[in-house]
Write a protein that holds these residues in place. Structure first.
Motif, PDB file in Angstrom:
ATOM      1  N   GLN A 154       1.123  -1.162   0.070  1.00 19.59           N
ATOM      2  CA  GLN A 154       0.224   0.153   0.229  1.00 19.59           C
ATOM      3  C   GLN A 154       0.891   1.276   0.355  1.00 19.59           C
ATOM      4  O   GLN A 154       0.614   2.278  -0.717  1.00 19.59           O
ATOM      5  CB  GLN A 154      -1.028   0.124   1.275  1.00 19.59           C
ATOM      6  CG  GLN A 154      -2.500  -1.122   1.072  1.00 19.59           C
ATOM      7  CD  GLN A 154      -2.657  -0.671   1.828  1.00 19.59           C
ATOM      8  OE1 GLN A 154      -2.284  -0.610   3.304  1.00 19.59           O
ATOM      9  NE2 GLN A 154      -3.873  -1.753   1.758  1.00 19.59           N
ATOM     10  N   GLN A 182      -5.471  -3.516  -4.269  1.00 18.83           N
ATOM     11  CA  GLN A 182      -4.990  -2.543  -4.073  1.00 18.83           C
ATOM     12  C   GLN A 182      -5.141  -1.283  -5.008  1.00 18.83           C
ATOM     13  O   GLN A 182      -5.414  -0.051  -4.504  1.00 18.83           O
ATOM     14  CB  GLN A 182      -3.236  -2.886  -3.141  1.00 18.83           C
ATOM     15  CG  GLN A 182      -3.588  -3.438  -2.226  1.00 18.83           C
ATOM     16  CD  GLN A 182      -4.493  -3.158  -1.430  1.00 18.83           C
ATOM     17  OE1 GLN A 182      -4.665  -2.013  -0.836  1.00 18.83           O
ATOM     18  NE2 GLN A 182      -4.676  -4.009   0.011  1.00 18.83           N
ATOM     19  N   ASN A 185      -8.289   0.869  -5.215  1.00 17.85           N
ATOM     20  CA  ASN A 185      -8.256   1.153  -3.809  1.00 17.85           C
ATOM     21  C   ASN A 185      -7.525   2.694  -3.751  1.00 17.85           C
ATOM     22  O   ASN A 185      -8.373   3.973  -3.230  1.00 17.85           O
ATOM     23  CB  ASN A 185      -8.115   0.874  -2.980  1.00 17.85           C
ATOM     24  CG  ASN A 185      -9.200  -1.055  -2.313  1.00 17.85           C
ATOM     25  OD1 ASN A 185     -10.361  -0.663  -2.599  1.00 17.85           O
ATOM     26  ND2 ASN A 185      -8.721  -1.616  -1.789  1.00 17.85           N
ATOM     27  N   SER A 212     -11.481  -1.813 -11.548  1.00 19.88           N
ATOM     28  CA  SER A 212     -12.060  -2.759 -11.239  1.00 19.88           C
ATOM     29  C   SER A 212     -12.992  -3.564 -12.291  1.00 19.88           C
ATOM     30  O   SER A 212     -13.192  -5.049 -11.523  1.00 19.88           O
ATOM     31  CB  SER A 212     -13.486  -1.189 -10.189  1.00 19.88           C
ATOM     32  OG  SER A 212     -13.835  -1.254 -11.537  1.00 19.88           O
TER      33      SER A 212
END
Length: 286
Positions: A154, A182, A185, A212
Motif C-alpha cells: 500500500q 489495492q 483502492n 475494477s
C-alpha cells in the motif's frame, strides 16, 4: 586442455551478462549462443533450470550457482576466477540478468575490482510486455515486484499515486488479485490496467480493462490467475488546473508554523506553483 577436460576459452577473461529466453526457447540471439559456447564457466540463478537451456542448444559448460542467497559471498569467487584468466557468463532463469534478478552485487564488485563487463542484449519481459500493451511507452517506470506484505504494498502504491508515466510491475499468481484490488483502492476504479501473461509461451495473452473490472475478471476463473504476470498500469492523468497533492501537503505543514500567506509563498517557490491559488486553497481548506 583444462583440469576439468574442457578446452580453454578463446574469449577474453571478462564477465558476460547474457540475456536468455523468457519462455520460447527460440528467443535467444546468435551472439548469446556463441558466448555461452565459448566461456569457461556459466553462473546461473538455478543451475537445474538453466541446464535445460544449455542442453537444448547442446552447450556443455561447467555451471556455478549464483542466486540471491549466496551472491555476496560467491561473487568474490567468480571475480577471482575471472582475474585468473577465466571467462564467465552470467544468466538468470529467464530474460536479462539483474532486472529483478540476481547479479547486482556481482556487477558492482566487478566494477570495483576493475573486471570488464560485457552486456549481451536480448529478451526482457518488461520491454516485451510494453511493446504490445497499447499503453504509452515514450516514458515508463519499471517498479519490479511490489512488497509482499500488505502495508508495504500500500505504501509503495501510495507513493506512485501521482506518477504520470506508465508503471510496470512483476507479480506472482498468488498475489496478482490482491495487487489489482489495492490499485482500485488507491488509484481508483477507472485506472486502466493491462495484464500480460505467459509471455512468448503457448498460452501468451494480454487483457486490458479498467482496474475494477480487472479484479472481477481475475475472480471469474482460477485459470485467470495462472502463469507469470507483467502488470502494466496507466499513469495518472495530470490536471493542469489542479494543485499537486505533494504541494498541498507542504502547505499544510508550513501553515502549522507560519501565517497562511507566507506558507503559500514558500510552497509556491518549492513546488513551482501559483501562490494565489495555494493561498485560496488554504483559505477554503485549512
Amino acid at each position: 586442455m583444462s583440469e576439468n577436460g574442457q578446452i580453454p576459452s578463446l574469449l577474453p577473461a571478462k564477465l558476460y551478462i547474457v540475456a536468455t529466453p523468457i519462455g520460447n526457447m527460440s528467443d535467444i540471439t546468435y551472439r548469446a549462443i556463441e558466448i555461452l559456447q565459448q566461456v569457461d564457466l556459466v553462473a546461473a540463478e538455478d543451475t537445474r533450470h538453466s541446464g535445460k537451456l544449455l542442453k537444448y542448444y547442446q552447450i556443455k559448460k561447467p555451471m556455478f550457482p549464483l542466486h540471491d542467497h549466496n551472491e555476496r559471498e560467491r561473487g568474490k569467487v567468480l571475480i577471482e576466477k575471472i582475474q585468473s584468466g577465466q571467462s564467465v557468463a552470467l544468466i538468470s532463469d529467464a530474460g536479462t540478468p539483474l532486472i529483478s534478478d540476481p547479479g547486482y552485487h556481482l556487477v558492482n564488485e566487478c566494477r570495483e575490482a576493475g573486471v570488464d563487463i560485457v552486456p549481451i542484449p536480448g529478451p526482457s519481459a518488461v520491454i516485451t510486455a510494453l511493446s504490445a500493451a497499447g499503453l504509452p511507452t515514450d516514458r515508463f517506470s519499471f517498479e519490479g515486484f511490489l512488497p509482499a506484505k500488505e502495508k508495504g504494498k500500500q505504501d509503495k502504491l501510495k507513493a506512485l499515486i501521482e506518477e504520470t508515466r506508465t508503471m510496470v510491475f512483476y507479480e506472482s499468481p498468488r498475489r496478482v488479485t490482491d495487487t489489482v484490488a489495492q490499485i482500485v483502492n488507491i488509484f481508483g476504479a477507472d485506472r486502466k490496467i493491462v495484464i500480460a501473461r505467459e509471455l512468448t509461451k503457448t498460452f501468451e495473452s494480454f487483457y486490458a480493462l479498467p482496474a475494477s473490472e480487472m479484479v472481477d475478471w481475475l475472480n471469474q476463473d482460477t485459470n485467470h490467475c495462472r502463469g507469470e504476470f507483467v502488470l502494466m498500469v496507466a499513469g495518472a492523468q495530470k490536471d493542469e488546473e489542479s494543485i499537486p497533492q505533494v504541494a498541498l501537503n507542504t502547505l499544510a505543514l508550513l501553515k502549522e508554523q507560519l501565517p497562511l500567506k507566507k506558507a503559500a509563498a514558500l510552497t509556491a517557490q518549492i513546488h513551482d506553483q501559483k501562490k494565489n491559488e495555494l493561498y485560496k486553497w488554504g483559505l477554503d481548506n485549512l
